[in-house]
Design an enzyme around this catalytic site. Structure first.
Site, PDB file in Angstrom:
ATOM      1  N   ASN A 164       7.235  -2.633 -12.577  1.00 46.49           N
ATOM      2  CA  ASN A 164       6.400  -3.724 -11.665  1.00 46.49           C
ATOM      3  C   ASN A 164       4.992  -3.509 -11.638  1.00 46.49           C
ATOM      4  O   ASN A 164       4.607  -4.064 -12.883  1.00 46.49           O
ATOM      5  CB  ASN A 164       6.826  -3.165  -9.981  1.00 46.49           C
ATOM      6  CG  ASN A 164       5.748  -4.232  -9.197  1.00 46.49           C
ATOM      7  OD1 ASN A 164       5.970  -5.422  -9.318  1.00 46.49           O
ATOM      8  ND2 ASN A 164       5.333  -3.509  -8.268  1.00 46.49           N
ATOM      9  N   GLU A 165       4.202  -2.863 -11.157  1.00 45.39           N
ATOM     10  CA  GLU A 165       2.755  -2.862 -11.288  1.00 45.39           C
ATOM     11  C   GLU A 165       2.522  -1.694 -11.958  1.00 45.39           C
ATOM     12  O   GLU A 165       1.602  -0.943 -11.440  1.00 45.39           O
ATOM     13  CB  GLU A 165       1.947  -2.958  -9.802  1.00 45.39           C
ATOM     14  CG  GLU A 165       2.110  -4.416  -9.284  1.00 45.39           C
ATOM     15  CD  GLU A 165       1.053  -4.516  -7.913  1.00 45.39           C
ATOM     16  OE1 GLU A 165       0.958  -3.374  -7.372  1.00 45.39           O
ATOM     17  OE2 GLU A 165       0.734  -5.739  -7.804  1.00 45.39           O
ATOM     18  N   CYS A 200       6.725  -2.879  -5.255  1.00 45.74           N
ATOM     19  CA  CYS A 200       6.768  -1.409  -5.189  1.00 45.74           C
ATOM     20  C   CYS A 200       7.993  -0.735  -4.931  1.00 45.74           C
ATOM     21  O   CYS A 200       8.310   0.231  -4.867  1.00 45.74           O
ATOM     22  CB  CYS A 200       5.611  -0.976  -4.229  1.00 45.74           C
ATOM     23  SG  CYS A 200       4.153  -1.696  -4.921  1.00 45.74           S
ATOM     24  N   GLU A 226      10.888  -9.098  -1.743  1.00 49.81           N
ATOM     25  CA  GLU A 226      10.781  -7.803  -1.832  1.00 49.81           C
ATOM     26  C   GLU A 226      11.181  -7.419  -0.409  1.00 49.81           C
ATOM     27  O   GLU A 226      11.121  -7.753   0.707  1.00 49.81           O
ATOM     28  CB  GLU A 226       9.165  -7.238  -1.969  1.00 49.81           C
ATOM     29  CG  GLU A 226       9.074  -6.029  -1.450  1.00 49.81           C
ATOM     30  CD  GLU A 226       7.831  -5.305  -2.368  1.00 49.81           C
ATOM     31  OE1 GLU A 226       6.898  -5.798  -2.504  1.00 49.81           O
ATOM     32  OE2 GLU A 226       8.289  -3.981  -2.505  1.00 49.81           O
TER      33      GLU A 226
HETATM   34  O1  AHR Z   1       3.684  -7.539  -2.319  1.00 50.46           O
HETATM   35  C1  AHR Z   1       3.541  -6.513  -1.556  1.00 50.46           C
HETATM   36  C2  AHR Z   1       3.211  -5.561  -2.785  1.00 50.46           C
HETATM   37  O2  AHR Z   1       2.055  -5.877  -3.411  1.00 50.46           O
HETATM   38  C3  AHR Z   1       4.103  -5.217  -3.838  1.00 50.46           C
HETATM   39  O3  AHR Z   1       5.178  -4.360  -3.468  1.00 50.46           O
HETATM   40  C4  AHR Z   1       3.354  -4.876  -5.012  1.00 50.46           C
HETATM   41  O4  AHR Z   1       3.956  -5.444  -6.184  1.00 50.46           O
HETATM   42  C5  AHR Z   1       2.141  -5.280  -4.611  1.00 50.46           C
HETATM   43  O5  AHR Z   1       1.201  -4.305  -4.825  1.00 50.46           O
END
Ligand code: AHR
Length: 658
Positions: free
Chosen positions: A377-378, A246, A46
């Site tokens: 993603n989340e 994110c 990321e």
């Molecule tokens: O790894 C950091 C963040 O943690 C990522 O962007 C997200 O997917 C999670 O909340």
């Protein structure tokens, strides 16, 4: 009488010790329970903590195309004693040509007033790391105005301002052209800088001012930092998940990750603010942007270089629900879905297709062989279900072989998790992406988490996990205690390889001077990098992956914390090896008998790798990068029965030819 009493006392001690002597640990090497996927242990990349710009993307110039919201952020006008007097020797204005060049609208117009020169200094990403003897490639786009005779002198400087390398370029002509020069540094500097002097008189327009080290990974011009890629390659990752996180979702939809804007010519990739720029008040990073010099082509190429399956994650029409939570209406999702379909064409399509041709034009005519993709993603809630359904239908209709990764929310349990877990299972989703950032206790008590998961349901991607311990100063650190608890948990992941298909620690990279989130797997400064204890845990599991899980039992049960031990075993059918991983989370060493069943013979020697520390708070650091690092020895194997001394607080991997 006294003698008899003593005898009885010793006898009862003997009986006590005897009755407590631990049972034998049995490994059933001829009873494979499940194949282990080649994707079992991977990497989650990321762009957080300056992982891309300022990190693995080796560009040394920050704000090279003047597109930051403060257009000269990272630059300062220079008045070196060599050139100074009281009068102004030049000035810079910023021109916006968004009509002609919407993806790279700004450039700098340099007006040189006096022959003695006008300079702009770039500070790099918290300094520029420069190495003695390495050749640096300077380049810039420039357009010389009529009647102007400005020339450009480039100087690399150490932190005290001493010149450690220089070169001259002479732009000519009005049309934009790329000018380059090579500079070999005479010194090593952690926090160097680059000054670009404009000499002569007149007006020069400049853009994409760039400096790359010549020693990038595979010596690719404009490439990646070799030391950081090497650390990834050493893990032998099964996959690389990119670009996040994110970062995929964006703070709001306008700052979501859009892969199409990250491919093609570097100077045409539209830069945006990095969503981590302003996420945490306690770790502000106003100079954190995404130049996309590391874009989707480079991610695919990186995956290929290190032998990993590419796993892109795409925005599904939802911005980060912790932030703006913006949603794209369902009837306006088409462009988002088209992005997903086009990405598959970019990765796998023939060179006669639009996107396959672009891949070829960028230097990779062969397909990247994309097999899976993440939708969001989340994300959480019914709004995700609605969008996921539309994505899944469109993608599976056109590409039935592409496996989709779907969200089950940001947490390992609770309402959000429960809701999506149920919905996704009902929908027969391919792979569920579970995330858990939890304290060590969670990891120790969850080694059995997957023992009772539905064997016929969706497969599991442990997509983001890390053991979080708040240190005394409030910062979560990559301590040995955290890493050890992850190792204990990972034995449970491997034991359940029939359900768990993929796993990755998160996040991956962190710049020591520019991080937002800790802990992270790999830390680096402008010159050096090191793996944390957690890195070595990941590496030990990944490079000792095996092909099939086999039972390793204590009193006929999996070893999931009894007597502070955790274990998993596998065989490698390609190399005919048996691999046993044992994690001892207690502060006491243990001696245990092992019985290896189901093999005719074992080699007389075995490799034993031990990762350990007596100090739960032990960290690795730039000064002591190997404070916790694996130590490999060769041990004698007397036969199918053997005794192993398992060190206190350790991860032990035993590998023996069968
Ligand atoms: O790894 C950091 C963040 O943690 C990522 O962007 C997200 O997917 C999670 O909340």
């Amino acid at each position: 009488m006294k003698h008899i009493a003593n005898f009885i006392a010793s006898l009862s001690l003997f009986i006590n010790v005897y009755s407590q002597s631990p049972a034998v640990i049995t490994v059933k090497a001829n009873q494979p329970i499940a194949p282990i996927q080649s994707t079992m242990w991977g990497i989650f990349f990321e762009d957080i903590n300056f992982a891309a710009d300022g990190g693995i993307y080796a560009e040394l110039v920050k704000n090279r195309s003047f597109e930051f919201y403060k257009s000269l952020m990272g630059w300062r006008e220079d008045s070196s004693s060599r050139y100074s007097n009281n009068s102004r020797s030049g000035y810079t204005t910023i021109i916006n040509r968004s009509k002609d060049n919407p993806s790279n609208p700004r450039f700098a117009r340099i007006n040189v007033l006096a022959d003695r020169g006008y300079g702009l200094t770039n500070e790099g990403f918290r300094g520029m790391g420069i190495k003695k003897g390495v050749t640096y490639h300077f380049s810039m786009l420039a357009s010389q105005h009529d009647g102007s005779n400005a020339i450009v002198r480039v100087e690399l400087k150490d932190s005290k301002g001493n010149i450690i390398g220089n070169a001259v370029v002479k732009p000519s002509g009005k049309e934009w052209k790329k000018y380059s020069a090579e500079i070999t540094s005479t010194a090593t500097e952690q926090k160097g800088s680059m000054t670009v002097w404009f000499e002569g008189k007149g007006t020069l327009d400049i853009d994409m001012v760039s400096l790359f080290p010549g020693d990038t990974w595979k010596n690719r011009p404009g490439g990646l930092r070799a030391d950081l890629v090497q650390l990834l390659a050493d893990i032998k990752p099964g996959f690389i998940r990119f670009p996040g996180g994110c970062i995929v979702e964006g703070h709001e939809l306008t700052t979501r990750y859009q892969w199409k804007k990250t491919v093609g010519k570097v100077e045409e990739r539209e830069m945006i603010i990095n969503r981590w720029n302003r996420e945490f008040d306690h770790r502000p990073a106003p100079d954190y942007f995404q130049s996309f010099g590391l874009g989707f082509f480079e991610y695919f190429q990186l995956s290929e270089d290190v032998g990993a399956e590419p796993l892109p994650i795409l925005n599904c029409g939802m911005a980060c629900q912790f932030n703006s939570a913006e949603l794209v209406p369902l009837d306006e999702l088409d462009p988002y879905i088209q992005d997903a379909l086009d990405l598959i064409e970019f990765a796998n399509g023939g060179t006669n297709t639009k996107w396959g041709k672009l891949r070829a034009d960028m230097g990779h005519p062969a397909p990247f062989n994309l097999k899976m993709m993440g939708v969001g993603n989340e994300q959480w809630g019914p709004q995700y279900v609605d969008r996921y359904k539309i994505f899944a239908k469109a993608i599976h209709e056109k590409y039935p072989d592409i496996k989709l990764i779907s969200s089950v929310g940001p947490f390992a349990s609770g309402e959000l998790f429960g809701f999506l877990d149920k919905e996704m299972r009902e929908m027969k989703a391919d792979i569920l992406d579970e995330h858990y950032y939890m304290p060590p206790d969670f990891f120790l008590s969850n080694a059995k988490r997957y023992d009772n998961y539905d064997r016929n349901g969706p497969k599991i991607f442990a997509g983001e996990y890390a053991s979080h311990i708040r240190g005394t100063e409030g910062v979560k650190r990559n301590t040995w205690q955290a890493a050890l608890s992850e190792a204990a948990f990972m034995t449970g992941l491997e034991r359940n390889a029939d359900v768990v298909y993929m796993c990755s620690y998160a996040p991956l990279f962190s710049h020591v001077d520019a991080w937002q989130w800790a802990p992270d797997l790999i830390w680096f400064d402008n010159l050096n990098s090191y793996g944390t204890p957690n890195y070595y845990v990941q590496k030990l599991f990944s490079v000792n992956k095996g092909t099939h899980v086999v039972p390793v039992l204590l009193n006929n049960e999996a070893i999931t914390g009894q007597d502070s031990l955790y274990a998993t075993a596998c065989i490698d059918k390609n190399t005919n090896e048996l691999i046993v991983k044992i994690v001892n989370v207690s502060s006491v060493g243990k001696s245990r008998e092992f019985l290896i069943e189901g093999v005719k013979k074992l080699n007389k020697k075995a490799a034993m790798t031990v990762l350990k520390s007596d100090n739960p708070g032990q960290l690795n650091s730039s000064d002591n990068p190997q404070a916790v690092a694996p130590v490999e020895t060769v041990i004698d194997i007397p036969g199918r029965k053997l005794k192993l001394d398992i060190a206190a607080s350790s991860v032990t991997v035993l590998k023996v030819k069968m």
